[in-house]
Write a protein that holds these residues in place. Structure first.
Motif, short mmCIF file in Angstrom:
data_model
loop_
_atom_site.label_atom_id
_atom_site.label_comp_id
_atom_site.label_asym_id
_atom_site.label_seq_id
_atom_site.Cartn_x
_atom_site.Cartn_y
_atom_site.Cartn_z
N VAL A 1 0.85 -1.22 -0.11
CA VAL A 1 0.13 -0.13 -0.09
C VAL A 1 1.06 1.28 -0.10
O VAL A 1 0.70 2.22 -0.58
N MET A 2 2.04 1.32 0.61
CA MET A 2 2.79 2.42 0.99
C MET A 2 3.12 3.06 -0.45
O MET A 2 2.95 4.33 -0.66
N PRO A 3 3.84 2.23 -1.41
CA PRO A 3 4.11 2.87 -2.90
C PRO A 3 2.81 3.49 -3.44
O PRO A 3 3.15 4.38 -4.31
N LEU A 4 1.77 3.01 -3.22
CA LEU A 4 0.61 3.45 -3.89
C LEU A 4 0.21 4.74 -3.39
O LEU A 4 -0.01 5.82 -4.02
N LEU A 5 0.39 4.97 -2.10
CA LEU A 5 0.09 6.05 -1.21
C LEU A 5 0.99 7.32 -1.55
O LEU A 5 0.61 8.12 -1.80
N LEU A 6 2.17 6.98 -1.55
CA LEU A 6 3.31 7.85 -2.07
C LEU A 6 3.00 8.44 -3.49
O LEU A 6 3.14 9.64 -3.87
N ASP A 7 2.83 7.31 -4.15
CA ASP A 7 2.42 8.26 -5.59
C ASP A 7 1.28 8.98 -5.45
O ASP A 7 1.23 10.15 -6.06
N LEU A 8 0.04 8.74 -4.77
CA LEU A 8 -0.88 9.69 -4.80
C LEU A 8 -0.57 10.82 -4.23
O LEU A 8 -0.93 12.01 -4.48
N LEU A 9 0.50 11.14 -3.07
CA LEU A 9 1.03 12.25 -2.61
C LEU A 9 1.50 13.13 -3.72
O LEU A 9 1.52 14.47 -3.66
N ASP A 10 2.06 12.61 -4.75
CA ASP A 10 2.47 13.30 -5.72
C ASP A 10 1.58 13.83 -6.77
O ASP A 10 2.10 14.29 -7.97
N ASP A 11 0.40 13.43 -6.73
CA ASP A 11 -0.50 13.62 -7.72
C ASP A 11 -1.04 15.16 -7.86
O ASP A 11 -0.72 15.83 -6.89
N ARG A 12 -1.32 15.72 -8.85
CA ARG A 12 -1.62 17.04 -9.02
C ARG A 12 -3.18 17.39 -8.71
O ARG A 12 -3.46 18.29 -8.35
N ILE A 13 -3.88 16.17 -8.52
CA ILE A 13 -5.19 16.40 -8.02
C ILE A 13 -5.28 16.64 -6.57
O ILE A 13 -4.99 15.35 -6.01
N THR A 14 -5.71 17.70 -6.12
CA THR A 14 -5.86 17.79 -4.59
C THR A 14 -6.54 16.92 -3.61
O THR A 14 -5.78 16.62 -2.80
N ARG B 1 -6.92 13.83 -4.41
CA ARG B 1 -6.20 12.55 -4.21
C ARG B 1 -5.30 12.69 -2.98
O ARG B 1 -4.98 11.61 -2.43
N ILE B 2 -4.69 13.77 -3.24
CA ILE B 2 -3.52 13.99 -2.07
C ILE B 2 -4.09 14.04 -0.73
O ILE B 2 -3.76 13.26 0.27
N SER B 3 -5.11 14.68 -0.52
CA SER B 3 -5.84 14.65 0.88
C SER B 3 -6.41 13.08 1.31
O SER B 3 -6.26 12.80 2.47
N ASP B 4 -7.15 12.36 0.24
CA ASP B 4 -7.42 11.18 0.44
C ASP B 4 -6.24 10.04 1.00
O ASP B 4 -6.39 9.37 1.95
N ALA B 5 -5.16 10.39 0.16
CA ALA B 5 -3.87 9.69 0.53
C ALA B 5 -3.32 10.12 1.87
O ALA B 5 -3.00 9.07 2.78
N ALA B 6 -3.64 11.38 2.43
CA ALA B 6 -3.01 11.64 3.63
C ALA B 6 -3.83 11.17 4.63
O ALA B 6 -3.48 10.94 5.75
N ASP B 7 -5.04 11.01 4.44
CA ASP B 7 -6.17 10.58 5.50
C ASP B 7 -5.66 9.15 5.66
O ASP B 7 -5.90 8.68 7.01
N LEU B 8 -5.44 8.49 4.69
CA LEU B 8 -5.00 6.99 4.98
C LEU B 8 -3.70 6.91 5.52
O LEU B 8 -3.76 5.82 6.40
N LEU B 9 -2.78 7.57 5.28
CA LEU B 9 -1.61 7.54 5.97
C LEU B 9 -1.63 7.99 7.60
O LEU B 9 -1.10 7.36 8.14
N GLY B 10 -2.35 8.68 7.60
CA GLY B 10 -2.66 9.12 9.00
C GLY B 10 -3.44 7.95 9.81
O GLY B 10 -3.33 7.60 11.01
#
Length: 707
Positions: A557-570, A572-581
């Protein structure tokens, strides 16, 4: 007539739906001897050329010809033309200019400045139209006297003359409203108008409606000067006014359920029906009383006193309008609304089904604070079932059906099991079942009875039809809220069908449901995994979150989340951050990127990433997290719920947030995301707990009651 109409290059201008080349034909049709042709032309003008109040260049360019129509004695429906011109002018002032009169620049340019300039140049001609022999033309013109006449003395003299001449309540109320508009627009007219309105309000020779109108408009001119005697005086005049108004029953709807409209989701059909219903005004004093409530603003207790009088009216239309105003007050302003909730609940027992239905609708919309009305709702539903049988949900009488359904929905939103029999009847009969599905998720204690029925409805949805998307999403949302793993097989089947028909929003909803079921949905891991590389903006983060929830390991899961953090769609970044938290300290590999994202230019991204940074890094990240949270909340109060939730988990380290927290809770208007009751009540609850915890030496107001 219409000299120069065809000299204008209408085709080079655009209205709401493209080229304005049709405008000459619409203007010509407005003088047609055929009433139906005129009606269609006027409807089209409002929908395209003056769409939802917009003022485009062709809207302004039409005004000379509309004015010509209004002045022409042979023009049919002159009052409608005048009303159109006044609407264009009013919207131009509201949309095209700042409060200080500065023009707002738009791209592409609007026609607001051109429209206002044209109408004000003809202010004296509005004074002439206000003396027209046709009473409907006079009525439509009155507002223009306050909006467009720049000669204050002429405007006041004209308004005084019209008040002396007009006998109808509607015209007299519009005259005092126009006077207040003039006073607010022209400082040179302000004191003279305010004195005149004060004299009218105190003049026993005037009728109670005129006196009430003058009192309210005087308050509108100077809200900060509203004294203790204004509300009692208004209540007394309202009581006298109501006695003078004929009591009329509210027209009922069709006697049987409306036929379904092919290809249109029932929720959409109902939304338009509600919009039509809510644009109706049933009492001549409603607009005036809305103005009074606006002037009173945050004075919740005084506004409740006025609404109590409105709700005691013998006229059902006045009460219906008051019920709506009550909902608007409770949804917009903080305070103890117990008294008002009970007054609205009292309307459930009225003989008029439309009023009762509106009361139930308001209670449903206010469900986070509607607990005081619980027993009244349950009694109302019980009375219906006793009198009309267990299938009253599908009663052929439209007013009864709507009243029962709205009351059941309101009670269900309170999590009360007494709503269940009617919900089950709805799901079994399939009549207006979507209304029951919308609230089914509030009754998790009845999941064993609701989930099989919801799955049956989901099974019957044909996802090859795009129009079924909304219905599928509502069912999946209910199943998510109920959280019963018994739904997993049906949700998995729906996920497959949604993928096959490229129903991306349904795919996202199904993934969200599987995430809620956790390890019980582990059998779908392969399908979920295949969607973690989906190109749809919503599906991919939902798939990653579901994959983690059903039991995937961190290495996947971590590589997928890190990839989402680099997305331009805001989001997606927020969703990834929520799951990381949610993952917490094991997601430490994301810390560098999360720190970088605290400088993102969008505050919502900063808030989500700051919360994740705290959950993963803890105290070592506290200073940066706190700074990001407080800056975001100060810039955009809509982030407050997310900010406060993170502050709550930070414990004593959140102490620097105390001043901003106090400032937020001191606001009289509801805040939080979407400024909804639900978000605001949660904001107040958590905020009060936080303040008490962080500064126990200072007693705070008690947290709002929770349902």
């Amino acid at each position: 007539m219409f000299d120069g109409l065809h000299d204008i290059d209408w085709a080079s201008m655009e209205h709401a739906y493209g080229s304005a080349e049709e405008v000459p034909a619409l203007l010509t049709a407005l003088r047609s001897p055929d009433a139906e042709e005129r009606r269609k032309a006027l409807d089209r003008f409002y929908s395209a050329v003056h769409h939802q109040g917009s003022v485009y260049p062709p809207t302004a360019a039409s005004l000379p010809f509309l004015f010509e129509l209004a002045k022409g004695s042979a023009t049919p429906d002159r009052a409608a033309v005048v009303a159109l011109m006044v609407s264009i002018g009013r919207e131009s002032l509201d949309r095209g200019f700042e409060d200080d009169g500065t023009e707002i620049e738009y791209y592409p340019p609007t026609g607001c400045a051109q429209a206002v300039a044209f109408l004000r140049e003809r202010g004296a001609q509005f004074a002439e139209l206000a003396r027209d022999p046709d009473p409907d033309v006079r009525l439509a013109t009155i507002a223009g006297l306050g909006l467009f006449l720049d000669d204050a003395d002429q405007a006041i003299a004209t308004l005084r003359g019209r008040l002396a001449a007009e006998k109808g309540i509607a015209a007299r109320l519009r005259i005092v409203e126009a006077a207040a508009t003039l006073a607010l627009r022209l400082p040179t007219a302000s004191q003279q108008v305010r004195d005149w309105l004060a004299d009218l309000a105190a003049d026993p020779v005037q009728g109670p409606a005129t006196r009430l109108g003058a009192l309210v408009q005087r308050a509108r001119c100077a809200p900060d000067e509203i004294g203790e005697g204004v509300v009692p005086a208004a209540v007394g005049l309202l009581r006298e006014t109501v006695r003078a108004i004929a009591v009329r029953p509210i027209a009922s709807g069709p006697s049987r359920p409306a036929a379904p409209r092919d290809g249109v989701a029932p929720q959409i059909v109902a939304a338009f029906e509600d919009l039509d219903r809510h644009t109706r005004v049933y009492a001549p004093t409603t607009a005036l009383l809305r103005t009074f409530h606006e002037a009173l603003g945050a004075r919740v207790a005084e506004r409740t006193t006025v609404l109590a009088e409105q709700l005691s009216s013998p006229d059902p239309g006045s009460r219906l309008d008051a019920v709506r105003m009550s909902g608007e007050l409770m949804r917009t302003w903080r305070g103890d609304h117990t008294r008002l909730l009970m007054l609205v609940a009292d309307q459930l027992a009225t003989a008029d089904q439309e009023v009762a239905a509106e009361a139930a609708t308001v209670l449903a919309s206010c469900h986070p604070i509607a607990a005081p009305a619980r027993e009244a709702l349950a009694a109302h539903i019980g009375t219906h079932r006793a009198a009309h049988g267990p299938h009253v949900w599908a009663a052929p009488q439209a007013p009864l059906r709507r009243t029962h359904q709205e009351a059941v929905r309101a009670l269900a939103r309170l999590g009360d099991r007494r709503a269940l029999p009617s919900l089950l009847a709805a799901l079994d009969s399939d009549i207006d079942a979507w209304r029951a599905i919308q609230v089914a998720g509030h009754l998790p204690q009845a999941a064993d009875q609701l989930v099989p029925r919801l799955c049956d409805h989901l099974r019957r949805i044909d996802l090859s039809q795009q129009s079924t998307e909304m219905s599928a999403n509502v069912i999946l949302s209910a199943l998510t809220a109920l959280g019963d793993p018994a739904a997993v097989p049906e949700v998995v089947d729906t996920l497959g069908a949604a993928m096959g028909h490229e129903q991306h929003r349904v795919t996202k909803s199904a993934l969200k449901a599987l995430r809620a079921f956790g390890s019980a949905a582990a059998g779908a891991k392969g399908t979920i995994r295949s969607l973690t590389t989906a190109t749809d903006a919503h599906v991919r983060p939902a798939a990653v979150a579901a994959l983690w929830a059903v039991g995937s390991d961190l290495a996947e899961v971590m590589p997928l989340l890190l990839d989402l953090l680099d997305d331009r769609i805001t989001f997606r970044i927020s969703d990834a951050a929520d799951l990381l938290g949610e993952i917490g300290p094991p997601a430490a590999a994301a810390l560098p990127r999360l720190r970088d994202l605290l400088t993102h230019d969008y505050e919502w991204v900063r808030v989500h990433c700051a919360a994740a940074l705290w959950e993963i890094g803890g105290e070592t990240e506290a200073a940066a997290v706190l700074d990001a949270l407080l800056q975001a909340m100060a810039k955009n109060p809509a982030t407050s719920n997310h900010v406060v939730a993170c502050l709550d988990s930070m414990g004593p380290l959140a102490a620097p947030a105390l001043p901003l927290l106090r400032e937020q809770l001191a606001q009289p208007r509801r805040g939080g995301r979407f400024q909804s009751i639900e978000h605001d009540e949660e904001l107040q609850r958590v905020g009060c707990i936080l303040i008490a915890r962080l500064d126990p030496s200072r007693p705070e107001a008690p947290a709002p009651r929770t349902v």
